[in-house]
Design an enzyme around this catalytic site. Structure first.
Site, PDB file in Angstrom:
ATOM      1  N   LYS A   1     -20.360 -20.165  -9.259  1.00  0.00           N
ATOM      2  CA  LYS A   1     -19.582 -20.004 -10.636  1.00  0.00           C
ATOM      3  C   LYS A   1     -18.141 -19.627 -10.493  1.00  0.00           C
ATOM      4  O   LYS A   1     -17.403 -19.938 -11.181  1.00  0.00           O
ATOM      5  CB  LYS A   1     -20.311 -18.866 -11.594  1.00  0.00           C
ATOM      6  CG  LYS A   1     -19.947 -18.931 -13.008  1.00  0.00           C
ATOM      7  CD  LYS A   1     -20.888 -20.297 -13.978  1.00  0.00           C
ATOM      8  CE  LYS A   1     -20.467 -19.998 -15.120  1.00  0.00           C
ATOM      9  NZ  LYS A   1     -21.539 -20.922 -15.908  1.00  0.00           N
TER      10      LYS A   1
ATOM     11  N   TYR B   1       0.910  -1.105   0.067  1.00  0.00           N
ATOM     12  CA  TYR B   1       0.075   0.047   0.081  1.00  0.00           C
ATOM     13  C   TYR B   1       1.126   1.236   0.128  1.00  0.00           C
ATOM     14  O   TYR B   1       1.844   1.408  -0.680  1.00  0.00           O
ATOM     15  CB  TYR B   1      -0.898   0.023   1.001  1.00  0.00           C
ATOM     16  CG  TYR B   1      -2.113   1.002   0.996  1.00  0.00           C
ATOM     17  CD1 TYR B   1      -2.956   0.801  -0.126  1.00  0.00           C
ATOM     18  CD2 TYR B   1      -2.368   1.941   2.044  1.00  0.00           C
ATOM     19  CE1 TYR B   1      -3.897   1.919  -0.044  1.00  0.00           C
ATOM     20  CE2 TYR B   1      -3.474   2.443   2.019  1.00  0.00           C
ATOM     21  CZ  TYR B   1      -4.162   2.763   0.731  1.00  0.00           C
ATOM     22  OH  TYR B   1      -5.121   3.617   0.796  1.00  0.00           O
TER      23      TYR B   1
END
Length: 752
Positions: free
Chosen positions: A92, A37
């Site tokens: 999925k 970060y």
């Protein structure tokens, strides 16, 4: 509990749902966080600002697919809305990850307006490497896909349309070849005219079928030019309107070569099948009930009926999971701008070609040793065949490059090696065993049969065809619990307290009369303890295997089978083995349940039995005798035992697997240590059979690996017994019982 309740429990278990996000880079130090970060993240941000393509180098975009739906046409459920469709979209994502290592964000949009839907997805393009549209009602799905393909520069694929088309297209290529018919000459009839049917018909034309030979039927009958001119059909159905007389599905099927069902179950009868041309091809793909049943269609005629369905319990399942994970894998890896017709055709042809190849033994075993040879009952590969990834993804990538859709090039031969590394070594180990069990189910006696978990497990074992369960216990209690759970299940029960089992008592007395058991005590043990009852049942051949221990301490549950059944002829000791599965490896840990302080004889025998067990899971064993010493670095009584056991095994010509030790655990499993510091070791790869020096170490070790290492533990599996016996742990769940039942059945099959 039934399927619905089990599914709710499965999805509700912490953490809820089926997917999560995990980090792929170290985050252990302050520097790691600074790189992940602020301030370090600024560097890749600037690089992407200057060149958008760098997003593929510095972010997960290239391996991230958005599964997008509004829940307006969920299979079997209809228009349930965006929020309710989320479990399907998460599922999925599970399939994408499991079969092709593709990460997914599922995106459920509460939006029915096609234009607004398109605008929303277009605005998300920077996030994803591809878009998989799912469960969107026709005709909006056509508009949405067409618009997104025009506006996005990443692959867009509507699986409900093209998935079935590609998989059934592969089946059609092979079915026509087997039937000795040319695709261009096939008279093809469709039942159903929705998105999937229209896309499938279009795709068959791409494969070589002739549009003028395709007859499409909807609920009103044959789609004719007359109906189209009257405005009776929408613009998409109109594409397949024919200048033929009207009629119903039966009229259309007369003399047809191919029937393609994408409609509802039970609408085709045997007479309609008999009206078709010679050696007809029938793809009855309505789920869960096909347009005509498999046996019904086969029995309708004396010639060959080449049959495919959407079901997994019959040959030739048209399963979309054979397509979308691998198509996206190939498309993502060449940074394709689209999934075009050439890529779809390449996928279908690769699947068709794969079905003609010799099937590896591991795949055959995974499907219960049923014959898997190119022919009427094997025209498309099995979903668990790992070669699908290695065949379809490269074919799609190659087609993308050849057609100009790829933005990067790759060497397809080297690409296969990359795919193998991505998939990893770990497999669905239990599925191999369960499928093997289903091929020849055996009678499995379940002690503690009146326990709710055991009853639920028996229901699942029978429902899945894994075994023929026999619940041992009070019949009234078992049947009352079965009714209370709402199980559609009439279990076989053997009630020791209410049956003629004097022969069992006599046999127990015969076995144990010189071990301190009186005739009266033998009768009491058989009638009052299902562990003894089940042990005698198996010893007498009235059951093929025994599961026990669910409500007992392990030692007390193990004692009856040891006393009654005993160890095998080539064994003096039993041992408990856990199989631990990780992302990229599988290890077998022994002994974790039986022998408290084994000597070198026990350690050597346990190693042999564990190696045999590993091979039943299709794992070639490499054994390490564990200690806190490395190859003599510490010399005392404790380290000498595993060292001597390893030496004995290495010197035994009957031992046909590598074994070494004594060695520390990290030496055994870390390749760099094994090959670097101890390059002389007989293990040229990390060990997958870990033999602990004593019970305390084994039990502690496997539990730490399970709880802190993220491994899934299967077991304990008892080895060395004369008949298949497995002792459960108190607190085991239903799935653990079902898994061990599968292992027990395979053990029994090996005994034959």
């Amino acid at each position: 509990m039934g399927l619905d309740e089990d599914s709710l429990e499965y999805h509700r278990e912490e953490p809820p749902g089926k997917i999560e996000i995990s980090t792929t880079k170290p985050t252990n130090t302050q520097r790691d966080l600074s790189l992940a970060y602020s301030p370090g993240v600024a560097a890749p941000c600037r690089a992407i600002r200057d060149d958008a393509e760098e997003a593929y180098s510095y972010t997960a975009k290239g391996n991230l697919v958005g599964v997008v739906s509004n829940g307006s046409a969920v299979l079997g459920l209809g228009d349930i809305g965006a929020q309710a469709s989320k479990p399907v979209m998460e599922g999925k994502g599970v399939l994408f990850k499991r079969f092709a290592d593709i990460d997914v964000f599922d995106v459920e949009l509460a939006e029915d307006d096609p234009e607004a839907f398109v605008d929303t997805v277009v605005s998300m393009e920077p996030t994803f490497g591809g878009i998989n549209l799912e469960d969107i009602a026709a005709p909006a799905c056509f508009t949405i896909e067409e618009r997104l393909r025009e506006e996005l520069s990443i692959p867009v694929f509507h699986d409900d349309q093209h998935g079935t088309a590609i998989i059934s297209g592969a089946a059609l290529l092979n079915a026509a070849e087997i039937a000795g018919k040319n695709l261009a000459d096939l008279d093809i009839v469709f039942s159903g005219a929705g998105a999937s049917a229209i896309a499938t018909a279009r795709f068959y034309v791409s494969l070589g079928a002739r549009k003028e030979n395709i007859t499409m039927c909807d609920s009103s009958g044959i789609i004719t030019e007359e109906r189209a001119q009257a405005g009776d059909v929408n613009e998409y159905k109109r594409e397949f309107a024919r200048d033929v007389p009207g009629g119903d599905l039966a009229d259309a099927m007369a003399d047809a070569d191919v029937f393609v069902g994408l409609s509802i179950g039970g609408i085709v009868d045997q007479e309609m099948v008999r009206s078709m041309a010679d050696d007809p091809i029938i793809f009855a793909m309505a789920n869960p009930d096909p347009e005509i049943g498999y046996e019904e269609a086969k029995d309708a005629r004396d010639d060959h009926v080449i049959m495919a369905t959407g079901r997994s319990d019959y040959p030739n399942q048209v399963n979309n999971v054979l397509g979308f994970p691998f198509i996206f894998r190939g498309a993502l890896d060449v940074r394709a701008t689209e999934i075009n017709e050439e890529m779809k055709v390449a996928a279908a042809e690769a699947l068709a070609d794969l079905a003609k190849q010799d099937v590896p033994d591991a795949v055959v075993k995974a499907y219960g040793d049923q014959p898997l040879q190119f022919g009427p009952d094997y025209i498309i590969p099995k979903p668990l065949d790992p070669r699908v990834l290695f065949e379809v993804a490269p074919a799609v990538a190659r087609a993308a490059m050849d057609s100009g859709a790829a933005r990067s090039e790759l060497d397809t031969e080297a690409y296969v090696e990359t795919l193998e590394a991505r998939l990893g070594k770990s497999r669905e180990m239990m599925r191999v065993v369960i499928n093997k069990a289903k091929s020849d189910p055996k009678r499995v006696a379940l002690a503690d049969g009146d326990d709710e978990k055991m009853i639920r497990a028996a229901y699942q074992i029978q429902d899945q065809g894994i075994a023929e369960p026999v619940l041992l216990g009070n019949e009234d209690s078992i049947r009352t619990t079965t009714r209370r759970l709402g199980l559609d299940f009439d279990p076989e029960v053997a009630d020791p307290s209410d049956g003629d089992y004097e022969a069992y008592a006599d046999r127990l007395y015969e076995i144990r009369q010189r071990k301190g058991i009186t005739e009266t005590e033998a009768g009491e043990l058989v009638r009052g303890d299902t562990n003894y009852f089940g042990s005698v049942m198996v010893e007498q051949g009235d059951a093929d295997a025994l599961l026990t221990g669910l409500t007992h301490h392990y030692p007390s549950a193990l004692r009856p089978p040891l006393q009654v059944i005993g160890t095998a002829e080539d064994a003096d000791y039993a041992a408990g083995v856990y199989m631990l599965t990780f992302k990229n490896r599988v290890v077998f840990c022994a002994d974790a349940t039986v022998n408290q302080n084994p000597d070198e004889d026990v350690l050597a025998e346990v190693t042999r039995h564990t190696a045999e067990l590993a091979r039943r899971f299709n794992v070639e064993p490499r054994a390490a005798m564990l200690s806190y010493s490395n190859f003599g670095s510490v010399d005392n009584e404790g380290t000498r035992k595993p060292r001597a056991a390893a030496r004995r095994l290495r010197e035994d010509p009957a031992v046909d697997f590598p074994v070494d030790g004594e060695m520390q655990a990290d030496t055994a499993v870390v390749e760099d240590i094994l090959e670097g510091t101890y390059e002389f070791s007989d293990l040229d790869e990390p060990a997958n059979v870990l033999v602990f020096p004593n019970l305390e170490a084994g039990n502690i070790g496997y539990k730490l690996l399970q709880r802190l290492g993220g491994a899934e533990a299967i077991g304990p599996m008892l080895v060395g017994m004369d008949e298949p016996v497995h002792v459960l742990q108190r607190g085991d769940e239903v799935k653990d019982i079902v898994n061990l039942a599968g292992v027990a059945v395979v053990d029994a099959q090996q005994e034959e």
